[in-house]
Design a protein around this motif. Structure first.
Motif, short mmCIF file in Angstrom:
data_model
loop_
_atom_site.label_atom_id
_atom_site.label_comp_id
_atom_site.label_asym_id
_atom_site.label_seq_id
_atom_site.Cartn_x
_atom_site.Cartn_y
_atom_site.Cartn_z
N VAL A 37 0.86 -1.18 0.00
CA VAL A 37 0.00 0.00 0.00
C VAL A 37 0.89 1.23 0.00
O VAL A 37 1.86 1.30 0.78
N PHE A 38 0.60 2.18 -0.86
CA PHE A 38 1.23 3.49 -0.79
C PHE A 38 0.20 4.46 -0.21
O PHE A 38 -0.90 4.61 -0.76
N PHE A 39 0.57 5.07 0.91
CA PHE A 39 -0.34 5.96 1.63
C PHE A 39 0.15 7.39 1.43
O PHE A 39 1.24 7.75 1.86
N CYS A 40 -0.66 8.17 0.73
CA CYS A 40 -0.24 9.49 0.24
C CYS A 40 -1.22 10.58 0.67
O CYS A 40 -2.28 10.32 1.23
N GLY A 41 -0.88 11.78 0.31
CA GLY A 41 -1.72 12.95 0.56
C GLY A 41 -0.87 14.19 0.38
O GLY A 41 0.16 14.17 -0.26
N PHE A 42 -1.29 15.27 0.99
CA PHE A 42 -0.48 16.48 1.06
C PHE A 42 0.03 16.58 2.49
O PHE A 42 -0.64 16.12 3.42
N PRO A 43 1.21 17.15 2.71
CA PRO A 43 1.66 17.32 4.09
C PRO A 43 0.59 17.97 4.96
O PRO A 43 -0.09 18.90 4.54
N ARG A 44 0.42 17.43 6.15
CA ARG A 44 -0.54 17.93 7.14
C ARG A 44 -1.99 17.57 6.79
O ARG A 44 -2.92 18.28 7.17
N SER A 45 -2.15 16.45 6.10
CA SER A 45 -3.52 16.03 5.77
C SER A 45 -4.01 14.92 6.69
O SER A 45 -5.06 14.33 6.44
N GLY A 46 -3.28 14.63 7.76
CA GLY A 46 -3.72 13.63 8.72
C GLY A 46 -3.15 12.25 8.49
O GLY A 46 -3.64 11.28 9.07
N THR A 47 -2.11 12.13 7.68
CA THR A 47 -1.57 10.80 7.37
C THR A 47 -0.92 10.15 8.59
O THR A 47 -1.00 8.92 8.74
N THR A 48 -0.30 10.93 9.46
CA THR A 48 0.34 10.32 10.63
C THR A 48 -0.70 9.70 11.55
O THR A 48 -0.50 8.61 12.09
N LEU A 49 -1.82 10.38 11.73
CA LEU A 49 -2.89 9.83 12.56
C LEU A 49 -3.38 8.50 11.98
O LEU A 49 -3.46 7.49 12.70
N MET A 50 -3.70 8.47 10.70
CA MET A 50 -4.19 7.24 10.11
C MET A 50 -3.12 6.15 10.13
O MET A 50 -3.43 4.97 10.35
N GLU A 51 -1.87 6.53 9.91
CA GLU A 51 -0.82 5.52 9.95
C GLU A 51 -0.75 4.85 11.32
O GLU A 51 -0.61 3.62 11.42
N GLN A 52 -0.84 5.64 12.38
CA GLN A 52 -0.78 5.06 13.73
C GLN A 52 -1.99 4.15 13.99
O GLN A 52 -1.87 3.14 14.68
N ILE A 53 -3.13 4.50 13.43
CA ILE A 53 -4.30 3.65 13.57
C ILE A 53 -4.08 2.33 12.84
O ILE A 53 -4.30 1.24 13.39
N LEU A 54 -3.63 2.41 11.60
CA LEU A 54 -3.42 1.20 10.80
C LEU A 54 -2.30 0.33 11.39
O LEU A 54 -2.34 -0.90 11.26
N LEU B 177 6.12 0.17 -11.70
CA LEU B 177 6.81 -0.85 -10.93
C LEU B 177 5.88 -1.74 -10.11
O LEU B 177 6.16 -2.93 -9.92
N PHE B 178 4.80 -1.16 -9.59
CA PHE B 178 3.96 -1.87 -8.63
C PHE B 178 2.48 -1.73 -9.01
O PHE B 178 1.68 -1.13 -8.28
N PRO B 179 2.10 -2.26 -10.16
CA PRO B 179 0.71 -2.06 -10.61
C PRO B 179 -0.32 -2.68 -9.68
O PRO B 179 -1.49 -2.28 -9.70
N GLU B 180 0.09 -3.65 -8.85
CA GLU B 180 -0.85 -4.29 -7.94
C GLU B 180 -1.05 -3.52 -6.65
O GLU B 180 -1.93 -3.86 -5.84
N GLY C 76 3.53 -12.25 3.92
CA GLY C 76 2.12 -12.37 4.24
C GLY C 76 1.51 -11.17 4.93
O GLY C 76 0.32 -11.19 5.25
N ARG C 77 2.29 -10.13 5.14
CA ARG C 77 1.78 -8.93 5.82
C ARG C 77 1.39 -7.88 4.78
O ARG C 77 1.65 -8.03 3.58
N THR C 78 0.78 -6.81 5.25
CA THR C 78 0.49 -5.65 4.41
C THR C 78 1.46 -4.53 4.79
O THR C 78 1.43 -4.05 5.93
N VAL C 79 2.33 -4.17 3.87
CA VAL C 79 3.32 -3.11 4.10
C VAL C 79 2.74 -1.79 3.61
O VAL C 79 2.30 -1.68 2.46
N ILE C 80 2.75 -0.80 4.49
CA ILE C 80 2.21 0.52 4.16
C ILE C 80 3.37 1.50 4.06
O ILE C 80 3.97 1.88 5.07
N ASP C 81 3.70 1.86 2.84
CA ASP C 81 4.76 2.84 2.56
C ASP C 81 4.10 4.21 2.61
O ASP C 81 3.42 4.64 1.69
N LYS C 82 4.31 4.89 3.73
CA LYS C 82 3.62 6.15 3.96
C LYS C 82 4.57 7.33 3.80
O LYS C 82 5.56 7.47 4.51
#
Length: 571
Positions: free
Chosen positions: A322-339, A422-425, A402-408
Motif C-alpha cells: 500500500v502506498f499511503f499518500c496525501g499532502f503534508p498535514r492532511s492527517g496521514t500520521t494519525l491514520m498511519e498510527q491507527i493502521l 513498478l507496482f501495478p498491484e 504475508g503482511r500488508t506493508v504501508i509505505d507512507k
C-alpha cells in the motif's frame, strides 16, 4: 633520541600547554633537521586543525600518515581533520586505520561512531557507541550520541534507558539531562521531563535546548504564558536552529491564546529564518516544481507503457503493498498510527522504501531513478527493481511475508507514474483534508528543508504546490491503471469507525477492535513527524476550520485553492 626528536618533544610540551606558536616553531625547526619526521609533520597538522585551516590540516596529516602508516594517533587525528573538512567517508577510513593499528584506542572508536552516525549507518554507529560505553561507562558524550541514534531509529525507550543508566553512573552532564528531558517530553512523560530539567545546574538552566523543552512542556499543559516566558529568556546569541524552533513554538503558543495575527507573524518569521539558513532554498523549491512538471509532461506515454507492462505480470512481492499518500498535514500520521495497530500491517513512518530505492539504484544510466523509468521500462529491469525494493523493505521492517506493508509518505502522491510502472498491484490510499487547513498547517510547521518542504515557506507558495500536486494527481488517477481510494480527515474525526471500516475494506484487511484502541500503542512511542503532539491526544475538531481564524492573512492563497476546495467538497 635524535636532535630532531628532542625538539619535537619540546614542541609537544608547548602544544599541551596551549602555546601553539611556540609548538609550531619547534615542529618547523625539527623538520629542517629531518624533513620526513612524522610527528613534527603531524603536530603542524593538528595546529592547522585547531586554528581552522582544514585543508592544510588534511594535507599535513595525510603526509604524516604516509610517513608513519602504523601510528594510530596520527590516523585518528587525520580522521578528525577529514571530518572537519566534510570528508566523512575519508574520516571513517582513517579511524578504521587507527583501530587496525591500535584496537584499544577508544577515542578512535568513538570518532568512528560519529562518522558512521553522520553517514546514517545507524546500526554500525550504535554498535560502536555501545562498545565505547562498555569500555568506559563514564563517556557521557557517547551516551548522548547513542541516544540520538536510537531516537532517530524511533526507539525512544532504548534511548531513554541509555541516558538513565549513564546518569546513574556519572556526574549529570547538562547535555545528557537536556537530551533525556527532550525524550521524555516527546513521548508524553511531561512531569519527568520537567523534573529532569530541574536537575540542571544553574549555569545550564538558560541553555536554548532547556528553554525549548520547557516551552514544549508548557504547550502540552496549555500554559501559554509559561511557555512564552521561557522563550523570552532565549537570547539572540542562541544558534540559528534554536531561534527558529523558538519562533515556531512561540507561534503555537500565541495561537493557543487566540492572538492569530501575532502567531501568523511568528510562523512567517520562522520560515524566513529557514530560508535564510539555506542559500539554495529557492533552487530546491524550483527543482521540486520541475519534478512535478516532468511527471505531468510524461504522463501520456507513461500511461500507455504502464498498460503494456501489465500484460506481462511481474513475480509477486512477498507482501501486500500500500502506498499511503496525501499532502503534508492532511492527517496521514494519525491514520498511519491507527493502521499500525492492525496485527497484519507494517508501516514505514516517513522513511519511504520507494525513495530508498531511488537512492540505492545501481543502474549506471545517465539519469537516476525515477526519471529514467519514464522513458520506457523493460520487464527485466522492472522485476529487478521490485526485487531490490522487497529487499529494502525486509531490511527496514524485518520479515514481511504475508503482511500488508504501508509505505507512507504524503508526497508520494506525486510518484504515481513510477508506482504504476513498478507496482501495478499496489493499493493507493489518499488522505484528503480541507485544502485551506492543509496549506495553513503546512506553512505553520518547522519542516527540515528539502525540495518539497522548500515550497511551503509562505501560504502562497504552499497553495501553489497544493494545486500543482492535486492537478497532477487528478490526471494520474484517470490515466494510470491503479487502485485508488480516498478518505477525508474530517470524516475520520466525525465518524471514526465508519470511515475506518471503509479504509480497511479497501486495503483487503479484516476488521479488528485493535484499531479503535490505537492510542494504547502510543504511550511512550516516538513519532518523528511534526504531528507527534496531536496524534497522542484524543480525537477532536480543534484543527478543523482553523483557516478561518487566519483568513485575513492568507490573501491570494485562498484564491489559488478555490478549485480544489470545491473539488473536494468543502465549499
Amino acid at each position: 633520541m635524535s636532535e630532531a626528536d628532542s625538539i619535537v618533544e619540546s614542541g609537544r610540551a608547548a602544544h599541551r600547554q596551549g602555546l601553539l606558536d611556540r609548538a609550531a616553531e619547534a615542529y618547523r625547526h625539527a623538520l629542517t633537521l629531518d624533513p620526513a619526521h612524522a610527528l613534527a609533520t603531524a603536530g603542524l597538522g593538528v595546529i592547522a586543525l585547531q586554528t581552522g585551516d582544514m585543508a592544510g590540516a588534511v594535507n599535513l596529516l595525510e603526509k604524516a600518515a604516509r610517513l608513519a602508516p602504523g601510528d594510530a594517533t596520527i590516523q585518528n587525528n587525520l580522521g578528525n581533520a577529514r571530518i572537519s573538512a566534510g570528508d566523512v567517508s575519508g574520516a571513517e577510513a582513517a579511524f578504521d586505520a587507527a583501530l587496525s593499528a591500535e584496537p584499544g584506542l577508544t577515542d578512535a572508536l568513538y570518532n568512528r561512531a560519529v562518522a558512521r552516525q553522520r553517514l546514517r549507518r545507524r546500526n554500525e554507529a550504535e554498535a560502536d557507541y555501545r562498545a565505547v560505553l562498555s569500555r568506559d561507562p563514564m563517556r557521557m558524550d557517547a551516551a548522548v550520541n547513542l541516544a540520538a541514534v536510537l531516537r532517530e531509529a524511533e526507539d525512544p525507550a532504548a534511548a531513554i534507558a541509555v541516558l538513565e543508566a549513564a546518569l546513574q553512573d556519572a556526574p549529570p552532564l547538562p547535555d545528557a539531562l537536556m537530551a533525556l528531558a527532550s525524550l521524555y517530553e516527546t513521548v508524553g512523560r511531561v512531569d519527568e521531563a520537567g523534573a529532569t530539567l530541574d536537575r540542571l545546574p544553574a549555569g545550564s538552566a538558560q541553555d536554548p535546548q532547556a528553554l525549548l523543552v520547557r516551552a514544549r512542556i508548557a504547550l502540552r499543559r496549555g500554559q501559554a504564558e509559561v511557555g512564552l516566558a521561557a522563550l523570552e529568556s532565549l537570547n539572540e546569541r542562541a544558534p540559528a536552529p534554536a531561534r527558529r524552533q523558538a519562533t515556531y513554538i512561540r507561534g503555537l503558543l500565541l495561537d493557543r491564546q487566540g492572538r492569530y495575527e501575532d502567531a501568523f507573524r511568528a510562523f512567517s518569521d520562522a520560515n524566513d529564518m529557514a530560508r535564510a539558513g539555506r542559500s539554495d532554498a529557492d533552487r530546491l523549491a524550483q527543482s521540486y516544481r520541475d519534478r512535478i512538471a516532468v511527471y505531468r509532461d510524461t504522463l501520456p506515454s507513461v500511461s500507455e507503457h504502464a498498460v503494456r507492462l501489465v500484460q506481462s505480470p511481474p513475480p509477486p512481492l512477498p507482501f501486500d503493498l500500500v502506498f499511503f499518500c496525501g499532502f503534508p498535514r492532511s492527517g496521514t500520521t494519525l491514520m498511519e498510527q491507527i493502521l499500525a495497530a492492525h496485527p497484519a500491517t507494517l508501516t514505514t513512518g516517513e522513511d519511504s522504501p520507494l525513495h530508498r530505492l531511488y537512492e540505492n539504484d545501481g543502474n549506471p544510466g545517465a539519469q537516476k531513478l525515477p526519471f529514467d523509468l519514464l522513458k520506457g521500462l523493460s520487464t527485466d529491469r522492472r522485476d529487478a527493481l521490485r526485487a531490490a525494493f522487497a529487499k529494502l523493505v525486509s531490511t527496514q521492517l524485518g520479515d514481511c511475508a504475508g503482511r500488508t506493508v504501508i509505505d507512507k509518505l504524503p508526497l508520494n502522491l506525486v510518484e504515481l507514474s513510477t508506482i504504476a510502472l513498478l507496482f501495478p498491484e499496489a493499493r493507493i490510499l489518499v488522505a484528503i483534508r480541507d485544502p485551506r487547513d492543509c496549506v495553513l498547517s503546512a506553512f505553520m510547521q518547522p519542516f527540515r528543508l528539502n525540495e518539497a518542504m522548500a515550497c511551503l515557506l509562505t501560504p502562497q507558495d504552499a497553495a501553489a504546490l497544493y494545486a500543482d500536486v492535486f492537478d497532477l494527481y487528478r490526471n494520474q488517477k484517470q490515466a494510470l491503471p491503479l487502485a485508488v481510494a480516498e478518505y477525508r480527515y474530517e470524516d475520520l474525526i466525525d465518524d471514526f469507525e465508519g470511515t475506518l471500516r471503509r479504509v480497511i475494506d479497501f486495503l483487503g484487511l479484516e476488521w479488528t477492535d485493535d484499531l479503535t484502541r490505537y492510542r494504547d500503542r502510543l504511550a511512550g512511542k516516538y513519532i518523528s513527524t511534526p504531528s507527534y503532539m496531536a496524534v497522542s491526544q484524543s480525537l477532536n475538531r480543534r484543527a478543523i476550520g482553523r483557516w478561518q481564524r487566519y483568513e485575513p492573512y492568507l490573501g491570494a492563497a485562498l484564491d489559488r485553492l478555490s478549485t480544489h476546495v470545491t473539488g473536494h467538497g468543502y465549499d
